[in-house]
Design an enzyme around this catalytic site. Structure first.
Site, PDB file in Angstrom:
ATOM      1  N   HIS A 133      10.252   5.577  -2.459  1.00 10.28           N
ATOM      2  CA  HIS A 133       9.784   5.903  -3.808  1.00 10.28           C
ATOM      3  C   HIS A 133      11.017   6.271  -4.638  1.00 10.28           C
ATOM      4  CE1 HIS A 133       6.084   6.408  -1.389  1.00 10.28           C
ATOM      5  NE2 HIS A 133       5.434   6.159  -2.507  1.00 10.28           N
ATOM      6  N   GLU A 197       3.174  -1.704  -3.031  1.00  9.87           N
ATOM      7  CA  GLU A 197       2.000  -1.486  -3.899  1.00  9.87           C
ATOM      8  C   GLU A 197       2.180  -2.081  -5.279  1.00  9.87           C
ATOM      9  OE1 GLU A 197       1.064   2.723  -3.592  1.00  9.87           O
ATOM     10  OE2 GLU A 197       1.114   2.635  -1.411  1.00  9.87           O
ATOM     11  N   TRP A 202       1.301   1.651 -11.030  1.00 10.59           N
ATOM     12  CA  TRP A 202       1.729   3.060 -11.101  1.00 10.59           C
ATOM     13  C   TRP A 202       3.214   3.237 -10.839  1.00 10.59           C
ATOM     14  CZ3 TRP A 202      -2.459   1.273  -8.273  1.00 10.59           C
ATOM     15  CH2 TRP A 202      -2.238   0.986  -6.913  1.00 10.59           C
ATOM     16  N   GLU A 303      -0.145   1.126   4.856  1.00  9.85           N
ATOM     17  CA  GLU A 303      -0.390   2.475   4.358  1.00  9.85           C
ATOM     18  C   GLU A 303      -1.866   2.615   4.029  1.00  9.85           C
ATOM     19  OE1 GLU A 303       2.579   3.858   1.313  1.00  9.85           O
ATOM     20  OE2 GLU A 303       1.002   5.305   0.851  1.00  9.85           O
ATOM     21  N   TRP A 341      -1.169   8.128   6.022  1.00  4.22           N
ATOM     22  CA  TRP A 341      -0.170   8.883   5.255  1.00  4.22           C
ATOM     23  C   TRP A 341      -0.015  10.312   5.769  1.00  4.22           C
ATOM     24  CZ3 TRP A 341       3.644   6.700   3.343  1.00  4.22           C
ATOM     25  CH2 TRP A 341       4.433   7.280   2.340  1.00  4.22           C
TER      26      TRP A 341
END
Ligand code: BMA
Length: 389
Positions: A133, A197, A202, A303, A341
């Site tokens: 991330h 993702e 997002w 995930e 997760w």
């Protein structure tokens, strides 16, 4: 040494070569996307491919680092505390940002500790997979800042140097993950899952924040740079869209077979959507497994989880049948592993912990013959070694 043994050795050399060659003959035909992948990375890919369709390895993010009510305890693992075994797959996180003075990741896990746990996981035959991330390089805010930035960090873009800086640091970290005695010191193979993702919007690399072409370029550059410029050949790469409607959407940003080893799916169970997901997931997982099988890749549920697991029998009544629906042992097709997760706190955890209402059901799940956790069978994960050509 007299001449005779030396001569004998010279004559024996072709025989030894032939022997080594024939030992490598039954090697798997499915191979990593990197033609120069290390022996251990090949072995890992081959084992996952062989297991695929037969059983599913269970994984957990940050399993050895912390859990509910504890942090950084030798031997600690909520999964083990509940069912008696460590997971087979261990997820780790590299964000927010790597840097000279940055010692901890986004979730306060120290990189030095992580290195230790990665090795521990590897020594039990476990598989280490990394998410990333990375902060928005344009604004400095976190990865969830959707301000478009991909075009800026591509070659020729004004912020390309930031991507290079991060990849250089990632390379140093990946190369520092080593195991084995001095005569067989090697880099631990890992699965890296960058730019995940992307079917959602997002993250700054998400669907509405860059074009498919930019995304593919970013993915390819990441792989090429680590593989060719930095010489990392211990890596397998995962492509992991979030929810998708159909094959076309799944493959819209696919960078190509030369860049991907694991075709993943990141998809969470969320309560208001549960009936929908219940109906939808077996089909979606089957599709991912099929797309992977067509390309001789690994399929994985990279995930997932149901936050706080308020459904007592979620493990055996939802997750397991959904995974099982995609299994096709005859064709080595199916979901090779599933990763739930992290266990951050009681209202943000995805594996059970002792006393949790789903703990009993998780024990049943963990003992199902289709599910694999750490144990003797896992020890062979890196042993079926195909020799480098
Ligand atoms: C999210 C949450 C965050 C965490 C991030 C990166 O899903 O768990 O708390 O910081 O992942 O690991």
């Amino acid at each position: 040494m007299s001449m005779k043994p030396l001569l004998a050795l010279r004559h024996a050399a072709p025989v030894i070569t032939l022997l080594l060659f024939s030992l490598s003959l039954p090697a798997q035909t499915a191979a990593p996307s990197d033609p120069a992948a290390t022996r251990k990375a090949r072995a890992l890919f081959g084992s996952l491919h062989e297991t695929q369709g037969k059983c599913i390895l269970f994984g957990h993010q940050d399993d050895l680092a912390y859990g509910i009510g504890w942090r950084r305890q030798a031997g600690g693992s909520d999964v083990k505390a509940v069912c008696g075994a460590y997971p087979a797959v261990f997820g780790w996180e590299l964000g927010r940002q790597m840097g000279d003075t940055i010692l901890y990741n986004i979730d306060s896990v120290g990189f030095a500790d992580m290195r230790h746990w990665v090795k521990q996981a590897y020594q039990m035959g476990g598989i280490n997979t990394f998410s990333w991330h990375w902060d928005n390089p344009k604004t400095g805010a976190d990865a969830w800042d959707p301000t478009p930035a991909v075009a800026d960090i591509l070659p020729g873009g004004p912020l390309h140097y930031k991507l290079i800086d991060q990849l250089d640091r990632l390379a140093v970290f990946f190369n520092s993950l080593q195991a084995g005695p001095w005569w067989n010191r090697h880099r631990i193979p890992v699965i890296f899952r960058p730019w995940h993702e992307h079917t959602g919007s997002w993250f700054w690399w998400g669907a509405n924040n860059c074009t498919p072409e930019e995304y593919k370029q970013l993915f390819r550059f990441t792989v090429d740079y680590l593989r060719q410029t930095k010489g990392l050949h211990q890596m397998l790469f995962a492509y992991s869209p979030d929810a998708f409607r159909d094959t076309a959407e799944y493959l819209r940003n696919y960078p190509g077979d030369a860049y991907v080893d694991v075709m993943g799916l990141d998809y969470y169970y969320r309560e208001p959507r549960l009936p929908f997901i219940g109906a939808d997931l077996p089909e979606k997982l089957r599709l991912v497994a099929q797309l992977a099988a067509e390309r001789r890749k690994i399929a994985a549920f990279t995930e997932t989880g149901l936050e706080s697991i308020p459904i007592e029998n979620w493990w055996t009544q939802m997750l397991l049948p959904h995974l099982a629906a995609a299994q096709n042992p005859a064709q080595h097709s199916g979901i090779a592993y599933v990763l739930v997760w992290r266990n951050a706190r009681t209202n943000h955890h995805f594996a059970p912990y002792p006393g949790h209402q789903s703990a009993g059901d998780f024990v049943t799940f963990s003992r199902d013959t289709r599910i694999m956790l750490a144990g003797p069978a896992l020890k062979n994960m890196y042993r079926k070694e195909k020799r480098k050509k």
